[in-house]
Scaffold this active site. Structure first.
Site, PDB file in Angstrom:
ATOM      1  N   GLU A 106      -5.212 -39.238  -5.665  1.00 43.69           N
ATOM      2  CA  GLU A 106      -3.802 -38.925  -5.951  1.00 43.69           C
ATOM      3  C   GLU A 106      -3.289 -39.777  -7.103  1.00 43.69           C
ATOM      4  O   GLU A 106      -2.590 -39.295  -7.983  1.00 43.69           O
ATOM      5  CB  GLU A 106      -2.934 -39.205  -4.726  1.00 43.69           C
ATOM      6  CG  GLU A 106      -3.022 -38.143  -3.657  1.00 43.69           C
ATOM      7  CD  GLU A 106      -1.938 -38.291  -2.619  1.00 43.69           C
ATOM      8  OE1 GLU A 106      -1.332 -39.380  -2.539  1.00 43.69           O
ATOM      9  OE2 GLU A 106      -1.696 -37.322  -1.902  1.00 43.69           O
ATOM     10  N   GLY A 117      -0.983 -33.351   1.755  1.00 46.00           N
ATOM     11  CA  GLY A 117      -0.007 -33.551   2.831  1.00 46.00           C
ATOM     12  C   GLY A 117       0.612 -32.256   3.322  1.00 46.00           C
ATOM     13  O   GLY A 117       0.377 -31.173   2.765  1.00 46.00           O
ATOM     14  N   LYS A 154       3.527 -43.818  -0.767  1.00 47.11           N
ATOM     15  CA  LYS A 154       2.648 -42.659  -0.563  1.00 47.11           C
ATOM     16  C   LYS A 154       1.438 -43.103   0.239  1.00 47.11           C
ATOM     17  O   LYS A 154       1.216 -44.273   0.446  1.00 47.11           O
ATOM     18  CB  LYS A 154       2.170 -42.135  -1.915  1.00 47.11           C
ATOM     19  CG  LYS A 154       3.186 -41.286  -2.619  1.00 47.11           C
ATOM     20  CD  LYS A 154       2.569 -40.577  -3.821  1.00 47.11           C
ATOM     21  CE  LYS A 154       1.359 -39.726  -3.520  1.00 47.11           C
ATOM     22  NZ  LYS A 154       1.569 -38.670  -2.523  1.00 47.11           N
ATOM     23  N   GLY A 155       0.637 -42.115   0.661  1.00 47.35           N
ATOM     24  CA  GLY A 155      -0.640 -42.456   1.281  1.00 47.35           C
ATOM     25  C   GLY A 155      -0.650 -42.332   2.791  1.00 47.35           C
ATOM     26  O   GLY A 155      -1.661 -42.619   3.426  1.00 47.35           O
TER      27      GLY A 155
END
Ligand SMILES: O=C[C@H](O)[C@H](O)[C@H](O)COP(=O)(O)O
Length: 171
Positions: free
Chosen positions: A115, A34, A106-107
């Site tokens: 992850e 990210g 997340k993601g």
């Protein structure tokens, strides 16, 4: 703001290097994915170089984080979880954190499987993000979570070590 977050994560990490890692027992570092991690990596990389850390290996959690390392002319080896099934510390970003129940989302960048696998292998995890990602409950930021198609080459090796229920959940 992301830079400040990145520096804060570095401050947390510095303590690990008091341990004196060796070639046989290197510091196994998980690099998340990210834009926040992309701010963090050059700062951490510079720290590793200026403090002359020798025994460090890096497990990237996505194609993007692998490219991030490769494009920085990093001399530390990129490795995979089947080679180092125990990660000393993972630094990763997040999309949302809720204060009421402590949940985390997340993601948003499309990295899911690796992850989570690397997080599960990690003795310590530092999640980094700016304050606008923290709210009373999840869902405030309307983050679009892309679906990921990931070929996990080492899933079989990990399966041998881990709880099967985790693997079911992670893949
Ligand atoms: O799939 C992506 C990851 O979960 C990221 O760590 C998360 O989306 C945060 O990304 P960013 O730092 O770009 O907001």
């Amino acid at each position: 703001m992301k830079k400040a977050v990145a520096h804060a994560a570095l401050d947390e990490l510095k303590g690990f290097f008091d341990q004196g890692f060796t070639e046989e027992r290197p510091f196994v570092f998980g690099l998340g994915t990210g834009s926040t991690v992309a701010e963090f990596w050059p700062i951490f990389h510079k720290y590793l170089q200026t403090t002359n850390q020798k025994n460090v290996v890096i497990i990237p959690t996505s194609h993007q984080s692998k490219q991030l390392v490769l494009s920085s002319s990093c001399r530390y080896p990129l490795v995979e979880p089947q080679q180092y099934p125990t990660v000393d510390c993972l630094v990763d970003g997040f999309d949302e954190i809720e204060l009421c129940q402590g949940g985390m989302l997340k993601g948003g960048g499309g990295a899911h499987t690796l992850e989570k696998l690397v997080a599960q292998c990690s003795k310590h995890t530092i999640y980094i993000g700016t304050y606008e990602k923290v709210g009373e409950k999840l869902g405030n930021r309307e983050v679009a979570i892309p679906v990921e198609a990931e070929h996990v080459r080492f899933a079989k090796a990990i399966k041998a070590k881990w709880d099967l229920s985790l693997l079911t959940w992670a893949t």
